[in-house]
Scaffold this motif. Structure first.
Motif, PDB file in Angstrom:
ATOM      1  N   PHE A 435       2.507  13.559   4.681  1.00 41.33           N
ATOM      2  CA  PHE A 435       1.368  12.551   4.678  1.00 41.33           C
ATOM      3  C   PHE A 435       1.205  11.856   6.116  1.00 41.33           C
ATOM      4  O   PHE A 435      -0.145  11.900   6.619  1.00 41.33           O
ATOM      5  CB  PHE A 435       1.709  11.215   3.733  1.00 41.33           C
ATOM      6  N   ASP A 436       2.251  11.580   6.887  1.00 38.58           N
ATOM      7  CA  ASP A 436       2.214  11.066   8.138  1.00 38.58           C
ATOM      8  C   ASP A 436       1.649  11.850   9.116  1.00 38.58           C
ATOM      9  O   ASP A 436       0.740  11.591  10.104  1.00 38.58           O
ATOM     10  CB  ASP A 436       3.436  10.352   8.648  1.00 38.58           C
ATOM     11  N   ASP A 437       2.075  13.307   9.050  1.00 37.11           N
ATOM     12  CA  ASP A 437       1.695  13.922   9.788  1.00 37.11           C
ATOM     13  C   ASP A 437       0.259  15.101   9.708  1.00 37.11           C
ATOM     14  O   ASP A 437      -0.299  15.306  10.957  1.00 37.11           O
ATOM     15  CB  ASP A 437       2.743  15.096  10.340  1.00 37.11           C
ATOM     16  N   PHE A 438      -0.103  14.948   8.529  1.00 36.88           N
ATOM     17  CA  PHE A 438      -1.291  15.898   8.212  1.00 36.88           C
ATOM     18  C   PHE A 438      -2.287  15.209   7.480  1.00 36.88           C
ATOM     19  O   PHE A 438      -3.679  15.378   7.535  1.00 36.88           O
ATOM     20  CB  PHE A 438      -0.845  17.115   7.489  1.00 36.88           C
ATOM     21  N   VAL A 439      -2.005  14.186   6.581  1.00 35.19           N
ATOM     22  CA  VAL A 439      -3.073  13.784   5.750  1.00 35.19           C
ATOM     23  C   VAL A 439      -3.558  12.629   6.339  1.00 35.19           C
ATOM     24  O   VAL A 439      -4.817  12.297   6.461  1.00 35.19           O
ATOM     25  CB  VAL A 439      -2.123  13.230   4.340  1.00 35.19           C
ATOM     26  N   LYS A 440      -2.597  11.482   6.584  1.00 35.35           N
ATOM     27  CA  LYS A 440      -3.143  10.267   7.200  1.00 35.35           C
ATOM     28  C   LYS A 440      -4.222  10.434   8.294  1.00 35.35           C
ATOM     29  O   LYS A 440      -5.178   9.982   8.386  1.00 35.35           O
ATOM     30  CB  LYS A 440      -1.820   9.684   7.814  1.00 35.35           C
ATOM     31  N   PRO A 441      -4.004  11.392   9.532  1.00 40.67           N
ATOM     32  CA  PRO A 441      -4.773  11.593  10.722  1.00 40.67           C
ATOM     33  C   PRO A 441      -6.117  12.221   9.999  1.00 40.67           C
ATOM     34  O   PRO A 441      -7.213  11.980  11.008  1.00 40.67           O
ATOM     35  CB  PRO A 441      -4.276  12.659  11.306  1.00 40.67           C
ATOM     36  N   SER A 442      -6.219  13.093   9.052  1.00 39.56           N
ATOM     37  CA  SER A 442      -7.587  13.320   8.736  1.00 39.56           C
ATOM     38  C   SER A 442      -8.304  12.556   7.397  1.00 39.56           C
ATOM     39  O   SER A 442      -9.242  13.160   6.963  1.00 39.56           O
ATOM     40  CB  SER A 442      -7.356  14.825   8.104  1.00 39.56           C
ATOM     41  N   LYS A 443      -7.732  11.399   7.074  1.00 40.12           N
ATOM     42  CA  LYS A 443      -8.162  10.570   5.984  1.00 40.12           C
ATOM     43  C   LYS A 443      -9.735  10.129   6.352  1.00 40.12           C
ATOM     44  O   LYS A 443      -9.801   9.714   7.427  1.00 40.12           O
ATOM     45  CB  LYS A 443      -7.437   9.600   5.502  1.00 40.12           C
ATOM     46  N   VAL A 444     -10.647  10.359   5.488  1.00 39.36           N
ATOM     47  CA  VAL A 444     -11.788   9.965   5.772  1.00 39.36           C
ATOM     48  C   VAL A 444     -12.556   9.397   4.426  1.00 39.36           C
ATOM     49  O   VAL A 444     -12.924   9.977   3.726  1.00 39.36           O
ATOM     50  CB  VAL A 444     -13.014  11.040   6.068  1.00 39.36           C
ATOM     51  N   TYR A 445     -12.545   7.908   4.354  1.00 35.11           N
ATOM     52  CA  TYR A 445     -12.914   7.230   3.261  1.00 35.11           C
ATOM     53  C   TYR A 445     -14.585   7.195   3.407  1.00 35.11           C
ATOM     54  O   TYR A 445     -15.153   7.199   4.594  1.00 35.11           O
ATOM     55  CB  TYR A 445     -12.747   5.898   3.207  1.00 35.11           C
ATOM     56  N   ARG A 446     -15.270   7.232   2.413  1.00 34.72           N
ATOM     57  CA  ARG A 446     -16.789   7.186   2.551  1.00 34.72           C
ATOM     58  C   ARG A 446     -17.355   5.871   1.473  1.00 34.72           C
ATOM     59  O   ARG A 446     -16.622   5.596   0.388  1.00 34.72           O
ATOM     60  CB  ARG A 446     -17.567   8.510   2.091  1.00 34.72           C
ATOM     61  N   HIS A 447     -18.233   5.381   1.914  1.00 33.96           N
ATOM     62  CA  HIS A 447     -18.688   4.263   1.081  1.00 33.96           C
ATOM     63  C   HIS A 447     -19.480   4.888  -0.381  1.00 33.96           C
ATOM     64  O   HIS A 447     -20.124   6.006   0.000  1.00 33.96           O
ATOM     65  CB  HIS A 447     -19.974   3.634   1.815  1.00 33.96           C
ATOM     66  N   PRO A 448     -19.431   4.378  -1.523  1.00 31.78           N
ATOM     67  CA  PRO A 448     -20.233   4.961  -2.434  1.00 31.78           C
ATOM     68  C   PRO A 448     -21.621   4.591  -2.531  1.00 31.78           C
ATOM     69  O   PRO A 448     -22.088   3.669  -1.985  1.00 31.78           O
ATOM     70  CB  PRO A 448     -19.315   4.197  -3.679  1.00 31.78           C
ATOM     71  N   VAL A 514     -13.699   8.494  -2.205  1.00 34.28           N
ATOM     72  CA  VAL A 514     -13.897   6.980  -1.859  1.00 34.28           C
ATOM     73  C   VAL A 514     -12.712   6.330  -2.017  1.00 34.28           C
ATOM     74  O   VAL A 514     -12.495   5.310  -1.244  1.00 34.28           O
ATOM     75  CB  VAL A 514     -14.811   6.607  -3.127  1.00 34.28           C
ATOM     76  N   LEU A 515     -11.691   6.641  -3.107  1.00 31.33           N
ATOM     77  CA  LEU A 515     -10.644   5.802  -3.085  1.00 31.33           C
ATOM     78  C   LEU A 515      -9.495   6.011  -2.398  1.00 31.33           C
ATOM     79  O   LEU A 515      -8.729   5.090  -1.844  1.00 31.33           O
ATOM     80  CB  LEU A 515     -10.070   5.663  -4.523  1.00 31.33           C
ATOM     81  N   LYS A 542     -11.384  -2.495  -3.700  1.00 33.78           N
ATOM     82  CA  LYS A 542     -11.377  -2.731  -2.143  1.00 33.78           C
ATOM     83  C   LYS A 542     -12.639  -1.740  -1.968  1.00 33.78           C
ATOM     84  O   LYS A 542     -13.274  -2.028  -0.971  1.00 33.78           O
ATOM     85  CB  LYS A 542     -10.208  -2.169  -1.737  1.00 33.78           C
ATOM     86  N   ALA A 543     -12.891  -0.500  -2.484  1.00 37.40           N
ATOM     87  CA  ALA A 543     -13.689   0.344  -2.274  1.00 37.40           C
ATOM     88  C   ALA A 543     -15.152  -0.206  -2.547  1.00 37.40           C
ATOM     89  O   ALA A 543     -16.002  -0.108  -1.638  1.00 37.40           O
ATOM     90  CB  ALA A 543     -13.577   1.575  -3.240  1.00 37.40           C
ATOM     91  N   LEU A 544     -15.197  -1.002  -3.647  1.00 35.98           N
ATOM     92  CA  LEU A 544     -16.456  -1.516  -3.938  1.00 35.98           C
ATOM     93  C   LEU A 544     -16.879  -2.850  -2.841  1.00 35.98           C
ATOM     94  O   LEU A 544     -18.068  -2.922  -2.573  1.00 35.98           O
ATOM     95  CB  LEU A 544     -16.728  -2.222  -5.313  1.00 35.98           C
ATOM     96  N   ALA A 545     -15.702  -3.398  -2.430  1.00 39.53           N
ATOM     97  CA  ALA A 545     -16.068  -4.587  -1.604  1.00 39.53           C
ATOM     98  C   ALA A 545     -16.458  -3.952  -0.074  1.00 39.53           C
ATOM     99  O   ALA A 545     -16.252  -4.696   1.035  1.00 39.53           O
ATOM    100  CB  ALA A 545     -15.082  -5.535  -1.465  1.00 39.53           C
ATOM    101  N   GLY A 546     -16.079  -2.642   0.132  1.00 38.90           N
ATOM    102  CA  GLY A 546     -16.063  -1.918   1.627  1.00 38.90           C
ATOM    103  C   GLY A 546     -14.872  -1.884   2.494  1.00 38.90           C
ATOM    104  O   GLY A 546     -15.214  -2.027   3.440  1.00 38.90           O
ATOM    105  N   GLU A 547     -13.862  -2.457   1.775  1.00 31.64           N
ATOM    106  CA  GLU A 547     -12.701  -2.576   2.479  1.00 31.64           C
ATOM    107  C   GLU A 547     -12.011  -1.371   2.955  1.00 31.64           C
ATOM    108  O   GLU A 547     -10.889  -1.322   3.488  1.00 31.64           O
ATOM    109  CB  GLU A 547     -11.753  -3.560   1.843  1.00 31.64           C
ATOM    110  N   LEU A 548     -12.256  -0.254   2.249  1.00 32.28           N
ATOM    111  CA  LEU A 548     -11.575   0.995   2.530  1.00 32.28           C
ATOM    112  C   LEU A 548     -12.146   1.736   3.774  1.00 32.28           C
ATOM    113  O   LEU A 548     -11.701   2.338   4.591  1.00 32.28           O
ATOM    114  CB  LEU A 548     -11.657   1.736   1.325  1.00 32.28           C
ATOM    115  N   ALA A 549     -13.584   2.132   3.655  1.00 29.20           N
ATOM    116  CA  ALA A 549     -14.240   2.808   4.470  1.00 29.20           C
ATOM    117  C   ALA A 549     -14.614   1.823   5.653  1.00 29.20           C
ATOM    118  O   ALA A 549     -14.891   0.833   5.666  1.00 29.20           O
ATOM    119  CB  ALA A 549     -15.455   3.464   3.970  1.00 29.20           C
ATOM    120  N   ALA A 550     -14.518   2.578   6.677  1.00 29.80           N
ATOM    121  CA  ALA A 550     -14.942   1.804   7.957  1.00 29.80           C
ATOM    122  C   ALA A 550     -16.328   1.665   8.205  1.00 29.80           C
ATOM    123  O   ALA A 550     -17.067   2.297   7.789  1.00 29.80           O
ATOM    124  CB  ALA A 550     -14.455   2.730   9.132  1.00 29.80           C
TER     125      ALA A 550
END
Length: 550
Positions: A435-448, A514-515, A542-550
């Motif tokens: 996760f640290d090396d491959f997943v975390k750097p490519s995580k992209v949250y989006r607003h619903p 989204v999550l 958190k997703a609905l409050a906009g706290e996950l996606a930048a």
């Protein structure tokens, strides 16, 4: 990997093996057919080759692992009545053509270009030569995985005289060997090609020069040093010469009586050429097959010089050895992509096969990859949480250590601890690292969007209505009931239990995008049961409050 020289020959296994279509058995039958009329030799010889110009790599592992599987299948089919040996042959008399980029003292090595690797000083300062260093790395590499093999050094075989008679035979049939080789070469190469390479008596360099005279009666060749113009007559015996690589391959096959050797698809023509020379030398080419090559994520052939793809050390940093062995077992004649994204699936597939093994009859077991990976003795391992689920748990919880993960796991599966399930504990560590090396750097949250917001709100409400301790199936059904009422997520090619439309995979893709900030994930119900219903509802909040996606 657990390996054992013992072998189970109970009647049920023998009966299942006789009809098994698993590829190691199919390959083993080639060797049996080879000796159907003449009878078996004292020892059936399996061989793998290694060029020690660099360190062992993932292809080395694959070739030895696959050959070991064929050897084990042969032992079963012959009821272990025929002795077998796996010879790992190092061509350490090969001349060093270029200096590797990943070694120290590169300038020093430049002075020894062209010399046999066993006459090049060790840049690491640990062994007699660079060839001896890489041979030691190969043995350590193979020993780490528990392979049963005999190591062979070309230096030992040439200098001890083991190849002398074969080399003399090559001189006696020099024109025939040249007639096989020349049509395979470019016109310019034909002018200088020689199947036997003299070792320069003064410089120690493996000379790539034309042979001017051949004297089979005294086992010598005559050649001229292009740098000095001096003519030499060199004996082919005792390590005075070595064979060029395709004739060298044929020489080994003929002199040693190799019965089985596989090679990459890029060697199909070379196998045919070496086979012809082997016959000229009085031998019979070995059985074997040409396996497909590995590709990178763009579908290009993996190259050590390019560095595209994945090394064995990199794979084993994120997953157990058995997952790599499974990847080597599956469809060896089909080109496969070898890059980091394939690791999680390979891990879960391995444990899925392992879990199924106990429930299978012998026919199914002998077609199960784990039987071949573990030489017929796969371990019994209980894995209550799949690797992909662990990865998503790390992703959702941002766990930095195994203790956090085990808090979730213990709640999900009471009584399961690192002590009771050490394999799961090992996978938890792999999951955090991956996760640290491959997943975390490519995580992209989006607003619903608006439809997605309403879907997530309804999902949160449905989860809130579930009883305490709801299992993954209940959670999954609750999510499906939410999606069935939303037109965007209705799949009219499927049917719900009530007769209405089914649910599109787009619903669950949206949840993970989204999550968790990923394109896909494991079954949602299983994930939420492991992560916790309350925690999943909080994540939705958190997703609905906009706290996950930048």
């Amino acid at each position: 990997m657990t390996r054992s020289n013992s072998i189970d020959l109970n009647p049920d296994i023998l009966a299942a093996a006789a009809d098994s279509r698993a590829w190691p058995f199919e390959e083993a039958r080639k060797i049996i057919e080879r000796y159907r009329k003449t009878g078996f030799p004292k020892t059936v010889l399996f061989e793998t080759g290694y060029g020690p110009s660099g360190l062992p790599h993932i292809g080395t592992f694959g070739e030895v692992a696959r050959t070991t599987m064929v050897r084990h299948a042969f032992r079963i089919l012959t009821e272990d009545k025929i002795a077998t040996n796996l010879l790992c042959f190092s061509d350490d008399v090969d001349g060093m053509r270029k200096v590797p980029e990943n070694v120290p003292n590169r300038e020093m090595l430049l002075e020894h270009l062209g010399k046999p690797l066993t006459r090049v000083p060790d840049p690491f300062g640990e062994y007699e030569s660079f060839g001896h260093h890489n041979n030691a790395m190969l043995r350590r590499f193979l020993d780490t995985f528990g392979f049963d093999y005999e190591f062979a050094s070309a230096l030992d075989y040439y200098t001890s005289g083991r190849f002398d008679d074969g080399l003399v035979k090559m001189l006696e049939n020099y024109d025939k060997v040249m007639a096989v080789m020349l049509p395979t070469l470019r016109e310019e190469r034909r002018k200088t090609y020689a199947p036997i390479l003299p070792i320069h008596p003064e410089t120690g360099v493996v000379m790539q020069v034309p042979i001017e005279e051949v004297h089979a009666d005294r086992a010598t060749v005559v050649w001229t040093d292009p740098a000095t113009g001096k003519r030499w007559e060199t004996s082919v015996k005792g390590g005075g010469c070595k064979a060029q690589w395709k004739p060298d391959w044929a020489l080994r096959w003929a002199v040693l009586g190799v019965d089985y050797e596989m090679s990459g698809k890029d060697h199909i023509d070379n196998v045919k050429t070496s086979g012809k020379i082997c016959r000229i030398l009085g031998g019979t080419p070995p059985e074997g097959f040409n396996y497909e090559l590995f590709l990178d994520e763009n579908g290009e052939k993996i190259s050590k010089s390019k560095g595209n793809g994945i090394t064995i050390d990199e794979w084993l940093a994120y997953a157990p050895t058995e997952s790599l062995a499974l990847y080597m077992y599956q469809k060896p004649k089909v080109a496969k992509k070898l890059y980091f994204d394939v690791i999680p699936r390979a891990v879960d597939e391995y444990y899925t096969f392992l879990s199924a093994y106990a429930r299978q009859d012998w026919k199914e077991r002998l077609g199960n990859p784990v039987w071949h990976i573990h030489d017929g003795e796969p371990p019994a391992i209980d894995l209550p949480v799949p690797f992909a689920l662990l990865l998503n748990l790390v992703s959702a919880s941002n766990a930095q250590n195994k203790g956090v993960l085990w808090g979730f796991i213990s709640r999900y599966a009471p009584g399961v601890t690192p002590q009771s399930h050490p394999e799961l504990d090992r996978l938890a560590e792999y999951a955090i690292r991956y996760f640290d090396d491959f997943v975390k750097p490519s995580k992209v949250y989006r607003h619903p969007d608006e439809v997605e917001r309403q879907a997530l709100e309804k999902l949160g409400e449905a989860l809130d209505m579930l009883p305490a301790g709801a299992d993954g199936e209940s959670i999954q059904n609750a999510a499906l009931n939410v999606a069935r009422k939303i037109e965007r997520y209705q799949d009219h090619s499927k049917q719900s239990p009530e007769g209405g439309p089914g649910v599109s995979v787009a619903f669950f893709q949206m949840i993970y995008q989204v999550l968790i900030g990923q394109e896909r994930g494991p079954r949602f119900g299983s994930f939420a049961a492991l992560y916790g219903v309350a925690e999943t509802r909080a994540l939705i909040g958190k997703a609905l409050a906009g706290e996950l996606a930048a």
